[in-house]
Design an enzyme around this catalytic site. Structure first.
Site, PDB file in Angstrom:
ATOM      1  N   SER A   1       0.850  -1.179   0.000  1.00  0.00           N
ATOM      2  CA  SER A   1       0.000   0.000   0.000  1.00  0.00           C
ATOM      3  C   SER A   1       0.891   1.236   0.000  1.00  0.00           C
ATOM      4  CB  SER A   1      -0.853  -0.003   1.275  1.00  0.00           C
ATOM      5  OG  SER A   1      -1.373   1.279   1.520  1.00  0.00           O
TER       6      SER A   1
ATOM      7  N   TYR B   1      -0.703  -0.658  10.006  1.00  0.00           N
ATOM      8  CA  TYR B   1      -0.958  -1.066   8.616  1.00  0.00           C
ATOM      9  C   TYR B   1       0.259  -0.761   7.731  1.00  0.00           C
ATOM     10  CZ  TYR B   1      -3.649  -0.989   4.187  1.00  0.00           C
ATOM     11  OH  TYR B   1      -4.129  -1.204   2.922  1.00  0.00           O
TER      12      TYR B   1
ATOM     13  N   LYS C   1       2.545  -3.357   5.623  1.00  0.00           N
ATOM     14  CA  LYS C   1       2.564  -3.264   4.162  1.00  0.00           C
ATOM     15  C   LYS C   1       3.985  -3.124   3.613  1.00  0.00           C
ATOM     16  CE  LYS C   1      -1.705  -3.773   2.927  1.00  0.00           C
ATOM     17  NZ  LYS C   1      -2.060  -5.112   2.415  1.00  0.00           N
TER      18      LYS C   1
END
Ligand code: NAI
Length: 299
Positions: free
Chosen positions: A151, A164, A168
């Protein structure tokens, strides 16, 4: 020449909706037999539903072949079982798209260690679990295509997504070692950083953008990256039909000696250390050491 997946078996995790569903439908449309995995939970990873089953029904209604799997990517044994079933039914597993994901966004000051661990567990450990579950089969077949989902939050950062983002970027790192270890066995490993209007991003995108950034406009990149002639070790960005490549680079740098081999020397030469002229894109970690040796030899 059209890109087909006949006689290929593909596993797409988190394919009960959003991007994973779009990948699964398109893979099946192009001839792949698809395992549609999804726990069917909510955006933060709680609860269960039959999301995977519904996508299997869609695939079958369109004349394709698929099987559903409601296992969690966080449970290695469940992933091993999923892979065994696919192999038993269809004779192998050629493609793995690690797509399952959850969000527990909070600024770091408010983020509990449990929320950090959970998000790392689903994205990073979950992808490692699935890759591990297919690895031996892919080696034996001398054929494998694995796609990790990163991401922009991982590659470049995003406020409120420490957990997150760490997971990622970790996935891009996992790609970089697995591509090296898989090369001899024709296992190609790539990373995709998508941008799409899904339930994960529904409160971030205005309505028009949500429609313009449909998952179907990301799917071509995912499919190419798991195709026969896929590259390996690529990091590709995809959204709304725009496709980009991201690189982890290294500058030529500066050799410091004597009194300059000090924090003050770093400060004095910061511009040269960070100068991007002649930047390199190492293909393995050892290339950093080689570039240091070249510098020491005055090359
Ligand atoms: P989504 O929420 O529609 O899809 C994620 C799916 O993963 C859900 O269906 C969910 O049930 C499933 N899932 C969650 N935990 C699971 C588990 N433990 N085991 C099996 N399945 C599980 O969201 P979206 O947007 O389609 O996301 C797909 C991937 O793309 C995710 O990895 C996400 O982080 C990534 N991504 C999406 C972006 C976007 O703009 N939509 C941006 C960057 C990355």
């Amino acid at each position: 020449m059209s890109i087909r997946f006949d006689n290929r078996v593909a596993i797409v995790t988190g394919a009960g909706g959003g991007l994973g569903r779009a990948y699964a439908l398109e893979l099946a449309r192009r001839g792949a037999k698809v395992v549609v995995n999804d726990l069917g939970g909510s955006r933060d990873g709680t609860g269960h539903s039959d999301a995977a089953l519904k996508v299997v029904e869609e695939i079958e209604a369109a004349g394709g072949e698929a099987m559903s799997n409601g296992g969690s990517v966080t449970e290695y044994e469940q992933m091993v079982e999923m892979v065994a079933r696919a192999k038993e039914k269809w004779g192998g597993v050629h493609i793995l798209i690690n797509n399952a994901g959850v969000l527990r966004d909070k600024t770091f000051v408010k983020m509990e260690p449990a929320d950090f661990k959970f998000v790392i567990d689903v994205h990073l450990n979950g992808s490692a679990n699935c890759a591990k579950a297919v690895w031996e089969i892919m080696r034996e077949q001398a054929y494998g295509r694995i796609l990790m989902t990163a991401s922009s939050s991982g590659l470049y950062g995003n406020f409120g997504q420490a957990n997150y983002g760490a997971a990622k970027l970790g996935l891009a790192g996992l790609t970089k070692t697995l591509y090296l270890e898989g090369a001899k066995y024709n296992i190609k490993v790539n990373t995709l950083a998508p941008t799409a209007g899904t339930r994960m991003t529904e409160d971030l995108f205005p309505k028009e953008a949500f429609d313009a950034f449909s998952p179907e406009k990301v799917a071509p990149a995912a499919l190419y990256l798991v195709s026969e002639d896929a590259p390996t070790n690529a990091i590709i960005g995809a959204g709304a039909g725009v496709f980009q490549a991201a690189y982890v680079t290294l500058t030529q740098g500066k050799l410091l000696t004597g009194d300059e081999l000090s924090p003050e020397g770093i400060a004095a030469h910061w511009a040269e250390i960070t100068d991007r002229t002649g930047e390199m894109v190492p293909q393995a970690g050892g290339e950093q050491s080689m570039s240091i040796l070249r510098k020491l030899q005055g090359q």
